[in-house]
Design a protein around this motif. Sequence first.
Motif, mmCIF file in Angstrom:
data_model
loop_
_atom_site.group_PDB
_atom_site.id
_atom_site.type_symbol
_atom_site.label_atom_id
_atom_site.label_comp_id
_atom_site.label_asym_id
_atom_site.label_seq_id
_atom_site.Cartn_x
_atom_site.Cartn_y
_atom_site.Cartn_z
ATOM 1 N N THR A 73 0.735 -1.136 0.129
ATOM 2 C CA THR A 73 0.037 0.058 0.034
ATOM 3 C C THR A 73 0.837 1.273 -0.007
ATOM 4 O O THR A 73 1.729 1.354 0.879
ATOM 5 N N THR A 74 0.463 2.117 -0.946
ATOM 6 C CA THR A 74 1.381 3.301 -1.153
ATOM 7 C C THR A 74 0.637 4.549 -0.756
ATOM 8 O O THR A 74 -0.389 4.822 -1.180
ATOM 9 N N LEU A 75 0.956 5.465 0.036
ATOM 10 C CA LEU A 75 0.523 6.907 0.261
ATOM 11 C C LEU A 75 1.219 7.828 -0.617
ATOM 12 O O LEU A 75 2.681 7.763 -0.735
ATOM 13 N N LEU A 76 0.802 8.233 -1.698
ATOM 14 C CA LEU A 76 1.132 9.295 -2.539
ATOM 15 C C LEU A 76 0.835 10.636 -2.429
ATOM 16 O O LEU A 76 -0.391 10.971 -2.468
ATOM 17 N N PHE A 77 1.762 11.573 -1.876
ATOM 18 C CA PHE A 77 1.409 12.951 -1.481
ATOM 19 C C PHE A 77 1.702 13.625 -2.752
ATOM 20 O O PHE A 77 2.801 13.665 -3.127
ATOM 21 N N TYR A 118 4.013 1.904 5.794
ATOM 22 C CA TYR A 118 3.494 1.990 4.174
ATOM 23 C C TYR A 118 4.615 2.337 3.232
ATOM 24 O O TYR A 118 5.830 2.890 3.668
ATOM 25 N N ARG A 119 4.528 2.372 2.015
ATOM 26 C CA ARG A 119 5.416 2.900 1.240
ATOM 27 C C ARG A 119 4.781 4.372 0.868
ATOM 28 O O ARG A 119 3.581 4.747 0.856
ATOM 29 N N VAL A 120 5.725 5.164 1.007
ATOM 30 C CA VAL A 120 5.608 6.571 0.745
ATOM 31 C C VAL A 120 6.286 7.214 -0.380
ATOM 32 O O VAL A 120 7.284 7.098 -0.441
ATOM 33 N N VAL A 121 5.260 7.891 -1.245
ATOM 34 C CA VAL A 121 5.950 8.553 -2.282
ATOM 35 C C VAL A 121 5.387 10.130 -2.315
ATOM 36 O O VAL A 121 4.464 10.253 -2.232
ATOM 37 N N THR A 122 6.269 11.063 -2.719
ATOM 38 C CA THR A 122 6.031 12.256 -2.656
ATOM 39 C C THR A 122 6.535 12.637 -4.239
ATOM 40 O O THR A 122 7.683 12.273 -4.531
ATOM 41 N N MET A 123 5.864 13.617 -4.860
ATOM 42 C CA MET A 123 6.208 14.258 -6.146
ATOM 43 C C MET A 123 6.373 15.711 -6.019
ATOM 44 O O MET A 123 5.306 16.366 -5.430
ATOM 45 N N ASP A 124 7.050 16.383 -7.065
ATOM 46 C CA ASP A 124 7.045 17.642 -7.386
ATOM 47 C C ASP A 124 6.365 17.639 -8.804
ATOM 48 O O ASP A 124 6.495 17.143 -9.828
ATOM 49 N N LEU A 125 5.060 18.430 -8.572
ATOM 50 C CA LEU A 125 4.497 18.838 -9.897
ATOM 51 C C LEU A 125 5.299 19.321 -10.639
ATOM 52 O O LEU A 125 6.118 20.348 -10.470
#
Length: 299
Positions: A56-60, A82-89
């Motif tokens: 399960t991934t939390l994508l912020f 959890y797996r956690v992914v953050t991204m720069d738009l």
Amino acid sequence: MRSVFQIFTLLLLSGFVLSSCNEPENKQGATQAATPIVVNNSGINIAYTDTGRSDTTLLFIHGWAINKSYWNNQVAYFSKPYRVVTMDLPGFGQSGKNRDKWDTKTYAGDVNKLIGDLGLKKVILVGHSMSGDIALEAAAENPGPIIALVGVDNFKNVGQPQNPNAAKEYAAAVAEMKRNFKKVAFQYMNQSLFSKTTTPDIKNRILNDVAKTDSVIAIASMEQQDPGFDEITALKKAGKKLYLINSDVTPTITKYIAARNIPFQVYYTKGTGHYAMIENPDEFNKLLDEVIEDMKKYK
């Protein structure tokens, strides 16, 4: 649909802070891949972090004029279970700027490209401010891997009838920002996005990040949004329960979404401004924990 005031608030509200490179490394030592995956959408690089191990991934997804570093506390807290992914738009942080489309649909495509390239299967999308609609559009276009939607201080009047003058008023607000980006943005944020409890350090951090952003892209990301974006239709298409973690300083009107029989639940942060994840991260993380627990029951 949303009033112009609320749209303008959402877009001026968020921020994209400093960000990190594409280094999917867990502080506890676990990594997702020996060589980081380069994510590129139609020639534009997407900077991200990828931490923790889980199915399960939390994508912020950050809001307007800030970046993925605003989620650093959430990465530290949630990357153990959890797996956690953050991204720069794109256009903000360390992501590329080499395009001219900054609308909700295009940004949703960036989110789904990241999900696909990283092979994410059970994704909880968490979108702050402007990125609420981006997350919603991503889920509507690609519902398979996305199991839930979480809005952060947004979706405050889903389904409310549109002001007939909305488009004209919105265009006027954008035009004013084009004349003096920093003055208009700062004035609006100081009046509408901070609360009495927002500390000077946090205010300065956000205002500095907004001041350093590419104003042409920041304005274009507002100008190219659709003031009439139909959130009700998108929610029905996505087929997900909508969770909201909203500040109680400004009201969240739920009667319209309730009347359309769309499942939702609102959790409130007490007294924070628009940036609860950095203003009161302990409370925010606790509420997101509650969201995830409820999500398990709903499924």
